[in-house]
Scaffold this motif. Structure first.
Motif, PDB file in Angstrom:
ATOM      1  N   LEU A  16      36.051  46.005  34.656  1.00  0.00           N
ATOM      2  CA  LEU A  16      36.634  47.384  34.046  1.00  0.00           C
ATOM      3  C   LEU A  16      36.695  48.239  34.453  1.00  0.00           C
ATOM      4  N   GLN A  17      34.983  48.600  34.738  1.00  0.00           N
ATOM      5  CA  GLN A  17      34.645  49.898  35.368  1.00  0.00           C
ATOM      6  C   GLN A  17      34.198  49.711  36.935  1.00  0.00           C
ATOM      7  N   SER A  18      34.455  48.719  37.342  1.00  0.00           N
ATOM      8  CA  SER A  18      33.448  48.461  38.460  1.00  0.00           C
ATOM      9  C   SER A  18      34.950  47.915  39.595  1.00  0.00           C
ATOM     10  N   GLY A  19      35.648  47.873  39.244  1.00  0.00           N
ATOM     11  CA  GLY A  19      36.892  47.753  40.040  1.00  0.00           C
ATOM     12  C   GLY A  19      38.183  48.525  39.468  1.00  0.00           C
ATOM     13  N   CYS A  20      39.317  47.793  40.159  1.00  0.00           N
ATOM     14  CA  CYS A  20      41.151  48.292  39.604  1.00  0.00           C
ATOM     15  C   CYS A  20      41.925  47.047  39.398  1.00  0.00           C
ATOM     16  N   LEU A  21      42.729  47.152  40.334  1.00  0.00           N
ATOM     17  CA  LEU A  21      43.659  46.078  39.275  1.00  0.00           C
ATOM     18  C   LEU A  21      43.931  44.626  39.155  1.00  0.00           C
ATOM     19  N   TYR A  22      43.239  44.473  41.066  1.00  0.00           N
ATOM     20  CA  TYR A  22      43.363  43.572  41.713  1.00  0.00           C
ATOM     21  C   TYR A  22      42.163  42.781  41.724  1.00  0.00           C
ATOM     22  N   GLU A  23      41.129  43.604  41.350  1.00  0.00           N
ATOM     23  CA  GLU A  23      39.888  42.882  41.250  1.00  0.00           C
ATOM     24  C   GLU A  23      39.612  42.566  39.406  1.00  0.00           C
ATOM     25  N   ILE A  24      40.465  43.004  38.770  1.00  0.00           N
ATOM     26  CA  ILE A  24      40.257  42.833  36.998  1.00  0.00           C
ATOM     27  C   ILE A  24      41.404  41.650  36.845  1.00  0.00           C
ATOM     28  N   LEU A  25      42.170  42.160  37.364  1.00  0.00           N
ATOM     29  CA  LEU A  25      43.505  40.204  37.397  1.00  0.00           C
ATOM     30  C   LEU A  25      42.535  39.530  37.904  1.00  0.00           C
ATOM     31  N   ALA A  26      41.974  39.218  39.559  1.00  0.00           N
ATOM     32  CA  ALA A  26      41.073  38.128  39.702  1.00  0.00           C
ATOM     33  C   ALA A  26      39.957  37.866  39.406  1.00  0.00           C
ATOM     34  N   ALA A  27      39.178  39.040  38.159  1.00  0.00           N
ATOM     35  CA  ALA A  27      38.285  38.250  36.705  1.00  0.00           C
ATOM     36  C   ALA A  27      38.711  37.811  35.915  1.00  0.00           C
ATOM     37  N   TYR A  28      39.127  37.871  35.556  1.00  0.00           N
ATOM     38  CA  TYR A  28      40.638  37.227  34.772  1.00  0.00           C
ATOM     39  C   TYR A  28      41.559  35.492  34.885  1.00  0.00           C
ATOM     40  N   GLU A  29      41.638  35.497  36.388  1.00  0.00           N
ATOM     41  CA  GLU A  29      43.001  34.402  36.356  1.00  0.00           C
ATOM     42  C   GLU A  29      42.466  33.181  35.737  1.00  0.00           C
ATOM     43  N   THR A  30      41.572  32.718  36.408  1.00  0.00           N
ATOM     44  CA  THR A  30      41.819  31.349  35.937  1.00  0.00           C
ATOM     45  C   THR A  30      41.161  31.264  34.913  1.00  0.00           C
ATOM     46  N   LEU A  31      40.704  32.242  33.655  1.00  0.00           N
ATOM     47  CA  LEU A  31      39.857  31.775  32.671  1.00  0.00           C
ATOM     48  C   LEU A  31      41.065  30.625  31.760  1.00  0.00           C
ATOM     49  N   THR A  32      40.600  29.675  30.869  1.00  0.00           N
ATOM     50  CA  THR A  32      42.227  29.008  29.692  1.00  0.00           C
ATOM     51  C   THR A  32      42.428  30.524  28.918  1.00  0.00           C
ATOM     52  N   ALA A  33      42.748  30.090  27.854  1.00  0.00           N
ATOM     53  CA  ALA A  33      43.895  30.751  26.855  1.00  0.00           C
ATOM     54  C   ALA A  33      42.064  31.032  25.819  1.00  0.00           C
ATOM     55  N   GLU A  34      41.139  30.007  25.326  1.00  0.00           N
ATOM     56  CA  GLU A  34      40.159  29.735  24.411  1.00  0.00           C
ATOM     57  C   GLU A  34      38.976  30.494  25.713  1.00  0.00           C
ATOM     58  N   GLU A  35      38.879  30.591  26.756  1.00  0.00           N
ATOM     59  CA  GLU A  35      38.196  30.633  27.022  1.00  0.00           C
ATOM     60  C   GLU A  35      38.983  32.465  27.407  1.00  0.00           C
ATOM     61  N   LEU A  36      39.581  32.890  27.398  1.00  0.00           N
ATOM     62  CA  LEU A  36      39.596  34.338  26.858  1.00  0.00           C
ATOM     63  C   LEU A  36      39.633  35.017  25.780  1.00  0.00           C
ATOM     64  N   LEU A  37      40.226  34.267  24.844  1.00  0.00           N
ATOM     65  CA  LEU A  37      40.558  34.665  23.753  1.00  0.00           C
ATOM     66  C   LEU A  37      40.027  34.352  22.640  1.00  0.00           C
ATOM     67  N   VAL A  38      39.001  34.846  21.306  1.00  0.00           N
ATOM     68  CA  VAL A  38      38.434  33.319  20.453  1.00  0.00           C
ATOM     69  C   VAL A  38      39.696  32.906  19.602  1.00  0.00           C
ATOM     70  N   ASP A  39      39.624  31.558  19.346  1.00  0.00           N
ATOM     71  CA  ASP A  39      40.664  30.803  19.231  1.00  0.00           C
ATOM     72  C   ASP A  39      41.694  30.752  19.492  1.00  0.00           C
ATOM     73  N   GLY A  40      41.756  31.213  20.855  1.00  0.00           N
ATOM     74  CA  GLY A  40      42.878  31.160  22.103  1.00  0.00           C
ATOM     75  C   GLY A  40      44.223  31.572  22.160  1.00  0.00           C
ATOM     76  N   ALA A  41      43.959  32.609  20.823  1.00  0.00           N
ATOM     77  CA  ALA A  41      45.697  33.815  21.110  1.00  0.00           C
ATOM     78  C   ALA A  41      44.571  35.024  20.180  1.00  0.00           C
TER      79      ALA A  41
END
Length: 371
Positions: free
Chosen positions: A260-285
């Protein structure tokens, strides 16, 4: 942060200190710190698409902070070289990121191609264009990403700043924006009469604006657009420090927040795009109270538009669902019955293509409002 940007931020800080001293000791303080006061101005190097059309200044100016005090914003003021009409149009840029390096006025790497095309069409009509970065992008403090009131004030105050630089500019202005900027434009249209003082808002163009977060946000986990949601959580933290994004982010997502501080939009999207919902958020939601807070700060159309609205949406938008704009948002805006709302569906267009496809249409629509 590069050396030029460090010098620019230092200059902003010095200017703010001087303004604070004026306020403390008395004298012409109100004029010194009024929203739209230009603190720093310098010649800007414009993208190749725009330099033949306009001269540019990069400015730092005052705006109103979320808590009601004074904040600093940066941006560009582009003055057409030919056929000047002495009216102003604000361009609200789409998402660039959260870090200072993601301020379009300071980095052409995030001065998106669709923004250049839209601004070129506006300059071609002879209008001065202001292009604010939004608070926290290139200035001290966190960027309140998608907090509509912050964006709207910075957009309106950029017009005041332009008029402080150029006394020939009239009070008439319009607001045009894409994505995050489209959302900000709609917020500007809501608050204009109460906030813009002597200015006269003639129209609002919003292309693929973020809206209806209470519907939208719960759909994002597990999709390639998860970086937008992470930025949205940090935007909420900027307006509500008691909310900690780490309280809802799962461990794999927390491990990536450095981007979030080292990159801009496309770097941020790339960092998170492959996570599952459960890997992104506690309980996936997202917990419902968080969704409610996001909606309260991010949803436009919570009050009536105060100027005519042009709403544009690509049918194949991969970032903002077509159905949200063509459905609930359009219903909300037209339901107030206070201003005309024109809706344009751009068949087959994705998020950015909707801008490219309608640059002339938007400019002509604004010209009709100015007529």
């Amino acid at each position: 942060m590069n050396s030029a940007l460090l010098k620019w931020v230092a200059a902003i800080n010095v200017a703010l200190v001087c303004a604070a001293i004026l306020l403390f000791v008395g004298g012409p303080a109100a004029a010194a710190i009024a929203p739209g006061t230009v603190l720093v101005a310098g010649t800007a190097t414009l993208p190749a698409e725009l330099s033949p059309l306009a001269t540019g200044k990069r400015i730092a100016y005052t705006t109103t902070a979320l808590g009601g005090g004074t904040a600093t914003a940066t941006g560009l003021v582009l003055t057409p070289k030919n056929n000047r009409k002495n009216k102003t149009v604000v361009w609200g840029h789409g998402t660039t990121g959260l870090a200072d390096k993601c301020a379009p006025s300071a980095s052409q790497a995030v001065f998106w191609p669709e923004a250049r095309a839209a601004i070129a069409a506006l300059l071609g009509k002879g209008w001065t264009v202001t292009a604010p970065d939004y608070p926290g992008l290139g200035t001290p403090g966190a960027h309140p990403y998608l907090v509509g009131l912050s964006e709207a004030r910075a957009m309106i105050d950029s017009v005041k700043a332009a008029r402080n630089l150029d006394s020939k500019l009239t009070t008439q202005y319009a607001v045009d924006g894409h994505s995050q900027g489209g959302q900000g434009a709609l917020f500007a249209g809501q608050i204009a009469p109460a906030y813009d003082g002597a200015l006269v808002l003639k129209g609002v163009s919003a292309i693929a604006p973020v809206s209806n977060v209470q519907i939208f946000a719960p759909l994002i986990p597990g999709t390639p657009g998860q970086g937008y949601l992470v930025m949205g959580l940090y935007g909420l933290n900027a307006v509500n420090p008691s909310f900690d994004p780490n309280s809802v982010l799962a461990a794999p997502a927390k491990q990536r927040t450095g981007v979030l501080q080292s990159g801009c939009l496309y770097e941020i999207l790339a960092a998170y795009e492959t996570l599952t919902a459960e890997e992104l958020l506690v309980d996936g939601a997202l917990p419902q109270p968080v969704v409610d807070q996001l909606a309260a700060n991010d949803d436009p159309a919570q009050s009536a538009p105060t100027a005519p609205v042009l709403l544009i949406q690509g049918t194949d938008d991969e970032a903002v669902p077509y159905g949200l704009t063509a459905g609930p948002l359009l219903d909300q805006l037209t339901g107030y019955q206070t201003q005309p709302v024109d809706f344009v569906a751009v068949d087959g267009a994705n998020h950015d293509q909707a801008v490219f496809a309608t640059t002339g249409q938007v400019a002509n629509w604004i010209a009709a409002r100015f007529a």
